[in-house]
Design an enzyme around this catalytic site. Structure first.
Site, PDB file in Angstrom:
ATOM      1  N   ASP A  59       0.920  -1.170   0.062  1.00 46.83           N
ATOM      2  CA  ASP A  59       0.015  -0.058   0.075  1.00 46.83           C
ATOM      3  C   ASP A  59       0.889   1.418  -0.005  1.00 46.83           C
ATOM      4  O   ASP A  59       1.507   1.659   1.036  1.00 46.83           O
ATOM      5  CB  ASP A  59      -0.884  -0.079   1.306  1.00 46.83           C
ATOM      6  CG  ASP A  59      -1.723   1.265   1.311  1.00 46.83           C
ATOM      7  OD1 ASP A  59      -1.618   2.095   0.291  1.00 46.83           O
ATOM      8  OD2 ASP A  59      -2.915   1.086   2.058  1.00 46.83           O
ATOM      9  N   SER A 124      -2.889  13.401 -16.194  1.00 43.20           N
ATOM     10  CA  SER A 124      -4.190  13.352 -16.963  1.00 43.20           C
ATOM     11  C   SER A 124      -4.685  14.585 -17.671  1.00 43.20           C
ATOM     12  O   SER A 124      -4.506  15.609 -17.496  1.00 43.20           O
ATOM     13  CB  SER A 124      -5.444  13.063 -15.809  1.00 43.20           C
ATOM     14  OG  SER A 124      -6.502  12.820 -16.759  1.00 43.20           O
ATOM     15  N   TYR A 156      -9.599  14.807  -7.879  1.00 46.78           N
ATOM     16  CA  TYR A 156      -8.848  13.746  -8.846  1.00 46.78           C
ATOM     17  C   TYR A 156      -7.841  14.730  -9.488  1.00 46.78           C
ATOM     18  O   TYR A 156      -6.783  14.391  -9.705  1.00 46.78           O
ATOM     19  CB  TYR A 156      -9.768  12.975  -9.572  1.00 46.78           C
ATOM     20  CG  TYR A 156      -9.010  12.106 -10.487  1.00 46.78           C
ATOM     21  CD1 TYR A 156      -8.225  11.016 -10.241  1.00 46.78           C
ATOM     22  CD2 TYR A 156      -9.115  12.462 -11.889  1.00 46.78           C
ATOM     23  CE1 TYR A 156      -7.577  10.115 -11.227  1.00 46.78           C
ATOM     24  CE2 TYR A 156      -8.418  11.847 -12.888  1.00 46.78           C
ATOM     25  CZ  TYR A 156      -7.621  10.693 -12.352  1.00 46.78           C
ATOM     26  OH  TYR A 156      -6.866   9.729 -13.410  1.00 46.78           O
ATOM     27  N   LYS A 160      -3.621  15.582  -9.356  1.00 46.60           N
ATOM     28  CA  LYS A 160      -2.587  15.402 -10.674  1.00 46.60           C
ATOM     29  C   LYS A 160      -1.879  16.605 -10.666  1.00 46.60           C
ATOM     30  O   LYS A 160      -0.477  16.513 -11.111  1.00 46.60           O
ATOM     31  CB  LYS A 160      -3.506  15.116 -11.889  1.00 46.60           C
ATOM     32  CG  LYS A 160      -4.230  13.837 -11.908  1.00 46.60           C
ATOM     33  CD  LYS A 160      -3.457  12.584 -11.897  1.00 46.60           C
ATOM     34  CE  LYS A 160      -3.996  11.426 -12.210  1.00 46.60           C
ATOM     35  NZ  LYS A 160      -3.121  10.161 -11.766  1.00 46.60           N
ATOM     36  N   ASN A 185      -8.344   9.484 -21.939  1.00 41.11           N
ATOM     37  CA  ASN A 185      -8.926   8.335 -22.100  1.00 41.11           C
ATOM     38  C   ASN A 185      -8.475   7.231 -22.845  1.00 41.11           C
ATOM     39  O   ASN A 185      -8.928   6.840 -23.952  1.00 41.11           O
ATOM     40  CB  ASN A 185     -10.293   8.828 -22.814  1.00 41.11           C
ATOM     41  CG  ASN A 185     -11.238   9.892 -22.045  1.00 41.11           C
ATOM     42  OD1 ASN A 185     -11.336   9.813 -20.972  1.00 41.11           O
ATOM     43  ND2 ASN A 185     -11.359  11.131 -22.568  1.00 41.11           N
ATOM     44  N   GLU A 198     -15.703   1.984 -14.175  1.00 43.55           N
ATOM     45  CA  GLU A 198     -15.573   1.647 -15.598  1.00 43.55           C
ATOM     46  C   GLU A 198     -15.711   3.096 -16.266  1.00 43.55           C
ATOM     47  O   GLU A 198     -16.147   3.826 -15.781  1.00 43.55           O
ATOM     48  CB  GLU A 198     -16.375   0.547 -16.200  1.00 43.55           C
ATOM     49  CG  GLU A 198     -17.882   0.877 -16.266  1.00 43.55           C
ATOM     50  CD  GLU A 198     -18.724   0.679 -15.075  1.00 43.55           C
ATOM     51  OE1 GLU A 198     -17.781   0.409 -13.794  1.00 43.55           O
ATOM     52  OE2 GLU A 198     -19.808   0.379 -15.088  1.00 43.55           O
ATOM     53  N   LYS A 207     -22.702  -2.252 -22.261  1.00 38.37           N
ATOM     54  CA  LYS A 207     -24.247  -1.993 -22.465  1.00 38.37           C
ATOM     55  C   LYS A 207     -24.724  -2.236 -23.771  1.00 38.37           C
ATOM     56  O   LYS A 207     -25.781  -3.098 -23.889  1.00 38.37           O
ATOM     57  CB  LYS A 207     -24.525  -0.196 -22.341  1.00 38.37           C
ATOM     58  CG  LYS A 207     -24.388   0.149 -20.795  1.00 38.37           C
ATOM     59  CD  LYS A 207     -24.781   1.760 -20.645  1.00 38.37           C
ATOM     60  CE  LYS A 207     -24.506   2.280 -19.329  1.00 38.37           C
ATOM     61  NZ  LYS A 207     -24.735   3.555 -19.433  1.00 38.37           N
TER      62      LYS A 207
HETATM   63  P1  NAD Z   1      -6.524   1.527 -12.496  1.00 42.12           P
HETATM   64  O1  NAD Z   1      -7.317   1.710 -11.560  1.00 42.12           O
HETATM   65  O2  NAD Z   1      -6.761   0.187 -13.243  1.00 42.12           O
HETATM   66  O3  NAD Z   1      -5.192   1.304 -11.893  1.00 42.12           O
HETATM   67  C1  NAD Z   1      -4.784   2.041 -10.969  1.00 42.12           C
HETATM   68  C2  NAD Z   1      -4.217   0.913  -9.871  1.00 42.12           C
HETATM   69  O4  NAD Z   1      -3.623   1.712  -8.649  1.00 42.12           O
HETATM   70  C3  NAD Z   1      -5.283  -0.067  -9.340  1.00 42.12           C
HETATM   71  O5  NAD Z   1      -4.948  -1.378  -9.615  1.00 42.12           O
HETATM   72  C4  NAD Z   1      -5.157   0.166  -7.721  1.00 42.12           C
HETATM   73  O6  NAD Z   1      -5.566  -1.004  -6.880  1.00 42.12           O
HETATM   74  C5  NAD Z   1      -3.964   0.720  -7.669  1.00 42.12           C
HETATM   75  N1  NAD Z   1      -3.785   1.262  -6.373  1.00 42.12           N
HETATM   76  C6  NAD Z   1      -4.743   2.367  -5.714  1.00 42.12           C
HETATM   77  N2  NAD Z   1      -4.692   2.621  -4.614  1.00 42.12           N
HETATM   78  C7  NAD Z   1      -3.085   2.058  -4.446  1.00 42.12           C
HETATM   79  C8  NAD Z   1      -2.227   2.031  -3.135  1.00 42.12           C
HETATM   80  N3  NAD Z   1      -2.595   2.521  -2.096  1.00 42.12           N
HETATM   81  N4  NAD Z   1      -1.138   1.444  -3.127  1.00 42.12           N
HETATM   82  C9  NAD Z   1      -0.850   0.854  -4.490  1.00 42.12           C
HETATM   83  N5  NAD Z   1      -1.462   0.635  -5.462  1.00 42.12           N
HETATM   84  C10 NAD Z   1      -2.759   1.174  -5.623  1.00 42.12           C
HETATM   85  O7  NAD Z   1      -6.263   2.651 -13.558  1.00 42.12           O
HETATM   86  P2  NAD Z   1      -5.471   2.993 -14.769  1.00 42.12           P
HETATM   87  O8  NAD Z   1      -6.625   3.231 -15.888  1.00 42.12           O
HETATM   88  O9  NAD Z   1      -4.522   1.877 -15.100  1.00 42.12           O
HETATM   89  O10 NAD Z   1      -4.699   4.210 -14.674  1.00 42.12           O
HETATM   90  C11 NAD Z   1      -3.491   4.045 -14.148  1.00 42.12           C
HETATM   91  C12 NAD Z   1      -2.801   5.736 -14.191  1.00 42.12           C
HETATM   92  O11 NAD Z   1      -3.099   6.686 -15.297  1.00 42.12           O
HETATM   93  C13 NAD Z   1      -3.590   6.274 -12.920  1.00 42.12           C
HETATM   94  O12 NAD Z   1      -2.655   7.346 -12.271  1.00 42.12           O
HETATM   95  C14 NAD Z   1      -4.846   7.251 -13.396  1.00 42.12           C
HETATM   96  O13 NAD Z   1      -4.959   8.390 -12.776  1.00 42.12           O
HETATM   97  C15 NAD Z   1      -4.059   7.664 -15.046  1.00 42.12           C
HETATM   98  N6  NAD Z   1      -4.898   7.795 -15.906  1.00 42.12           N
HETATM   99  C16 NAD Z   1      -5.480   6.890 -16.573  1.00 42.12           C
HETATM  100  C17 NAD Z   1      -6.522   7.157 -17.682  1.00 42.12           C
HETATM  101  C18 NAD Z   1      -7.259   6.248 -18.366  1.00 42.12           C
HETATM  102  O14 NAD Z   1      -8.028   6.685 -19.146  1.00 42.12           O
HETATM  103  N7  NAD Z   1      -7.330   5.097 -18.069  1.00 42.12           N
HETATM  104  C19 NAD Z   1      -6.582   8.576 -18.229  1.00 42.12           C
HETATM  105  C20 NAD Z   1      -5.801   9.960 -17.476  1.00 42.12           C
HETATM  106  C21 NAD Z   1      -5.004   9.207 -16.298  1.00 42.12           C
END
Ligand code: NAD
Length: 331
Positions: A59, A124, A156, A160, A185, A198, A207
């Site tokens: 964690d 992001s 959120y 960032k 995205n 999701e 959906k």
């Molecule tokens: P995701 O939620 O699938 O993955 C994030 C992971 O972080 C999860 O598996 C979660 O369990 C883990 N996590 C949360 N708290 C934690 C902790 N305390 N210690 C260790 N691990 C922890 O999200 P993602 O889509 O894979 O996104 C990855 C990164 O990219 C994130 O920082 C997200 O903000 C950023 N991001 C994603 C998108 C997107 O479209 N998916 C867009 C903009 C930014």
């Protein structure tokens, strides 16, 4: 003459959030590139075993866990975050800001203590100001548009921006080679597709697939569906991350597609892939900004590359995977 065979030393990468969507794909990508990889998360990947050499449940809100995660590592890919689609990040501002700031403060400080040289932070497109995203037909957002700051999506997005600053200050103070990537995205197979966290492409695929299986001709969409976004396929995303980490660039950089479509158009594309005709019922729900698109001029200049997998191709792969998931879960 004696030939001495030089042993190639593998680069050692830490991927945080390796149990999540982008992190899981990035671990696979880095393994293919010849890295030794440690994955860290509070959970294991949900849909497939991790390809990491070592996977530790830690964690990162705890400083001792962050120190353990970053030991003997050359490059950190900081993807861990408490996150989800609009349905999750709307209304959880305090919790998300608290969790994500602790994760990021601890991870970067532990990386400094452990002598990590390169550090990539996943920011992001949501850092951009609300007033530049208030109509569906907005101008694509350039990296410099982030200031003066007024991000739209609450805790959120503010977190960032806060961690982007942290990376900048660690570079200035300690010479750490920090990279900041602003994703727009990202979607694809092996991502969360139900349960409330999701994001739009996965929710629409689910959906449409369910309507098709149940013989229904209508699906529900939050809002009037005229809100616009651009969507980037996961394979392009991990390629871009790798290219940025290999570059000499340290300022924030957009990583996304620059083809902007409305959510109604997204439904149309997915319905066509599924081979069904559907009516949309517009209902109330959390929406986020009215329009958002990535300006890729800097991305093209810095990386001499940009995402290339088409939305139709990416959505076909994603729809097929989600349809399989639903069928398997119902079997
Ligand atoms: P995701 O939620 O699938 O993955 C994030 C992971 O972080 C999860 O598996 C979660 O369990 C883990 N996590 C949360 N708290 C934690 C902790 N305390 N210690 C260790 N691990 C922890 O999200 P993602 O889509 O894979 O996104 C990855 C990164 O990219 C994130 O920082 C997200 O903000 C950023 N991001 C994603 C998108 C997107 O479209 N998916 C867009 C903009 C930014």
């Amino acid at each position: 003459m004696v030939m001495v065979k030089r042993k190639t030393v593998k680069k050692r990468a830490l991927v945080t959030g390796a149990g999540g969507f982008i992190g899981h794909h990035l671990v696979k990508f880095l393994k293919k590139k010849g890295y030794w990889v440690r994955g860290v998360d509070i959970k294991f990947p949900e849909y497939e075993e991790s390809a990491a050499d070592e996977f530790e449940i830690l964690d990162l809100r705890r400083s001792d866990d962050s120190l353990q995660a970053t030991r003997n590592i050359d490059e950190v890919y900081a993807l861990a975050a408490d996150m989800g689609g609009m349905g999750y990040i709307t209304g959880h501002d305090a919790l998300i800001f608290h969790n994500n700031s602790l994760i990021n403060i601890n991870t970067i400080e532990a990386a400094r203590i452990n002598g990590v040289k390169k550090y990539l932070f996943s920011s992001s497109g949501c850092v951009y100001p609300a007033h530049k995203q208030d109509t569906p037909n907005i101008k694509p957002l350039k990296e410099i548009d982030a200031y003066p700051a007024n991000p739209a999506d609450g805790g959120y997005s503010w977190e960032k921006l806060f961690t982007e600053r942290l990376c900048l200050y660690y570079r200035e103070a300690y010479g750490m080679d920090t990279k900041i990537v602003r994703f727009h995205n990202v979607f694809g197979p092996l991502g969360t597709w139900d349960g409330g966290r999701e994001k739009a492409p996965a929710a629409v695929c689910r959906k449409v697939a369910l309507a098709k299986m149940q013989g229904r001709n209508e699906i529900e969409i939050w809002g009037d569906g005229k809100q616009t976004r651009s969507f980037c396929y996961i394979d392009d995303c991990v390629e871009g991350i790798y290219r940025l980490m290999s570059s000499k660039f340290n300022d924030p950089l957009n990583l996304g597609q620059d083809r902007m479509i409305s959510i109604n158009e997204l439904v149309e594309i997915v319905s066509k892939i599924a081979g069904v005709k559907l009516k949309i019922k517009h209902i109330t729900g959390p929406l986020g900004v009215r329009g958002r698109n990535s300006d890729n001029s800097l991305l093209r200049k810095v990386l001499k590359w940009e995402p290339r997998i088409s939305l139709e191709e990416g959505l076909t792969r994603t729809f097929n995977w989600i349809e399989d998931q639903i069928q398997n879960s119902q079997a």
